[in-house]
Write a protein that holds these residues in place. Structure first.
Motif, PDB file in Angstrom:
ATOM      1  N   UNK A  85       6.160  -4.428  -2.970  1.00  0.00           N
ATOM      2  CA  UNK A  85       4.741  -4.131  -2.720  1.00  0.00           C
ATOM      3  C   UNK A  85       4.462  -2.635  -2.824  1.00  0.00           C
ATOM      4  N   UNK A  86       4.769  -2.065  -3.974  1.00  0.00           N
ATOM      5  CA  UNK A  86       4.723  -0.613  -4.173  1.00  0.00           C
ATOM      6  C   UNK A  86       3.350  -0.181  -4.678  1.00  0.00           C
ATOM      7  N   UNK A  87       2.790   0.807  -4.012  1.00  0.00           N
ATOM      8  CA  UNK A  87       1.598   1.503  -4.485  1.00  0.00           C
ATOM      9  C   UNK A  87       2.029   2.932  -4.750  1.00  0.00           C
ATOM     10  N   UNK A  88       1.828   3.406  -5.969  1.00  0.00           N
ATOM     11  CA  UNK A  88       2.315   4.722  -6.385  1.00  0.00           C
ATOM     12  C   UNK A  88       1.155   5.564  -6.903  1.00  0.00           C
ATOM     13  N   UNK A  89       1.022   6.755  -6.367  1.00  0.00           N
ATOM     14  CA  UNK A  89       0.059   7.742  -6.866  1.00  0.00           C
ATOM     15  C   UNK A  89       0.862   8.867  -7.507  1.00  0.00           C
ATOM     16  N   UNK A  90       0.571   9.151  -8.775  1.00  0.00           N
ATOM     17  CA  UNK A  90       1.292  10.207  -9.489  1.00  0.00           C
ATOM     18  C   UNK A  90       0.349  11.337  -9.854  1.00  0.00           C
ATOM     19  N   UNK A  91       0.868  12.571  -9.772  1.00  0.00           N
ATOM     20  CA  UNK A  91       0.162  13.736 -10.295  1.00  0.00           C
ATOM     21  C   UNK A  91       1.200  14.689 -10.874  1.00  0.00           C
ATOM     22  N   UNK A  92       0.772  15.813 -11.385  1.00  0.00           N
ATOM     23  CA  UNK A  92       1.704  16.721 -12.051  1.00  0.00           C
ATOM     24  C   UNK A  92       2.672  17.430 -11.132  1.00  0.00           C
ATOM     25  N   UNK A  93       2.391  17.476  -9.847  1.00  0.00           N
ATOM     26  CA  UNK A  93       3.240  18.211  -8.912  1.00  0.00           C
ATOM     27  C   UNK A  93       4.071  17.300  -8.016  1.00  0.00           C
ATOM     28  N   UNK A  94       3.904  16.000  -8.133  1.00  0.00           N
ATOM     29  CA  UNK A  94       4.664  15.096  -7.290  1.00  0.00           C
ATOM     30  C   UNK A  94       4.103  13.686  -7.322  1.00  0.00           C
ATOM     31  N   UNK A  99       5.468   1.496   0.252  1.00  0.00           N
ATOM     32  CA  UNK A  99       6.215   0.288  -0.090  1.00  0.00           C
ATOM     33  C   UNK A  99       6.768  -0.339   1.178  1.00  0.00           C
ATOM     34  N   UNK A 100       7.334  -1.512   1.011  1.00  0.00           N
ATOM     35  CA  UNK A 100       7.929  -2.240   2.130  1.00  0.00           C
ATOM     36  C   UNK A 100       9.424  -2.350   1.910  1.00  0.00           C
ATOM     37  N   UNK A 101      10.175  -2.057   2.980  1.00  0.00           N
ATOM     38  CA  UNK A 101      11.637  -2.147   2.922  1.00  0.00           C
ATOM     39  C   UNK A 101      12.161  -2.256   4.354  1.00  0.00           C
ATOM     40  N   UNK A 102      13.296  -2.936   4.528  1.00  0.00           N
ATOM     41  CA  UNK A 102      13.879  -3.028   5.870  1.00  0.00           C
ATOM     42  C   UNK A 102      14.612  -1.728   6.202  1.00  0.00           C
ATOM     43  N   UNK A 103      14.751  -1.444   7.491  1.00  0.00           N
ATOM     44  CA  UNK A 103      15.325  -0.180   7.950  1.00  0.00           C
ATOM     45  C   UNK A 103      16.767   0.036   7.477  1.00  0.00           C
ATOM     46  N   UNK A 187       8.367  -2.421   8.394  1.00  0.00           N
ATOM     47  CA  UNK A 187       8.976  -2.076   7.110  1.00  0.00           C
ATOM     48  C   UNK A 187       8.072  -1.251   6.222  1.00  0.00           C
ATOM     49  N   UNK A 188       6.848  -0.957   6.686  1.00  0.00           N
ATOM     50  CA  UNK A 188       5.943  -0.114   5.889  1.00  0.00           C
ATOM     51  C   UNK A 188       6.536   1.278   5.784  1.00  0.00           C
ATOM     52  N   UNK A 189       6.620   1.776   4.567  1.00  0.00           N
ATOM     53  CA  UNK A 189       7.261   3.055   4.304  1.00  0.00           C
ATOM     54  C   UNK A 189       6.384   3.877   3.375  1.00  0.00           C
ATOM     55  N   UNK A 190       6.309   5.175   3.648  1.00  0.00           N
ATOM     56  CA  UNK A 190       5.475   6.095   2.882  1.00  0.00           C
ATOM     57  C   UNK A 190       6.359   7.239   2.413  1.00  0.00           C
ATOM     58  N   UNK A 191       6.269   7.605   1.163  1.00  0.00           N
ATOM     59  CA  UNK A 191       7.095   8.663   0.600  1.00  0.00           C
ATOM     60  C   UNK A 191       6.207   9.701  -0.059  1.00  0.00           C
TER      61      UNK A 191
END
Length: 196
Positions: A85-94, A99-103, A187-191
């Motif tokens: 369940x990945x949501x990805x925002x991309x730009x030129x600097x990062x 996403x969801x993942x177990x610990x 499991x909600x994870x933000x990077x």
């Protein structure tokens, strides 16, 4: 920091080189070739800007993926193989990702990422994975963390949860790497990743 300009520049140079060669073969007059060269120099920057707008509309923005294997490999984006369940925002600097993942899987992945540059990822222990709730986390720290989270993920609508665990991975001696916020119960994870 000029990496986002490289591809549009290369495309513009290639297109102009082909057009100039075709024009020089058909025009054959030195005066016309001079005008063609002058036009190419004058139009280069506007053309490069236009090509960059077209390229950026395809490579930057919001993208949704069901699992990590669906994310295109470009050498910059690093996500755990078990992420879903990945949501990805991309730009030129990062980039930013939710996403969801177990610990346990996330901890293993963070450990693997840190082991790639152990010289930059020292001084981490198991305490960083403890959820700070109740009296362990002061209200002013919660507010500060909310502000930091909001600045790291602008215009996404993602909300800070006080039960989040926050860990860092350093990938470059110049500071490049990412920060991961994880809610163990869901499991909600933000990077948040930056390129240097």
């Amino acid at each position: 920091m000029l990496a986002p300009l490289v591809l549009p520049f290369q495309i513009t140079v290639a297109v102009f080189a082909v057009l100039w060669c075709l024009g020089a073969m058909t025009l054959r007059s030195p005066r016309r070739i001079t005008w063609l060269s002058l036009a190419a120099m004058i139009l280069f920057i506007p053309s490069c800007t236009g090509i960059m707008a077209i390229v950026d509309s395809q490579r930057y923005g919001r993208f949704d993926y069901a699992e990590a294997s669906d994310v295109p490999d470009d050498g910059y984006i690093e996500l755990p193989a078990d992420a879903t369940d990945i949501t990805l925002y991309r730009n030129g600097a990062g980039h930013w990702a939710k996403f969801t993942i177990d610990t346990p899987s996330l901890r293993s992945w963070i450990g693997d990422r840190r082991s790639l540059r152990p010289d930059l990822n020292q001084h981490h222990d198991d305490d960083e994975w403890l959820t700070k709730t109740g009296n362990k986390q002061r209200q002013d720290m919660i507010e500060l963390n909310q502000q930091v989270f909001g600045h790291r993920f602008p215009d996404t609508g993602w909300v800070y949860d006080p039960t989040m665990v926050q860990v860092h991975v350093t990938r470059s001696a110049r500071g490049g790497g990412y920060t991961v916020w994880h809610v163990p119960s869901t499991g909600d994870t933000y990077l948040s990743a930056g390129y240097w």
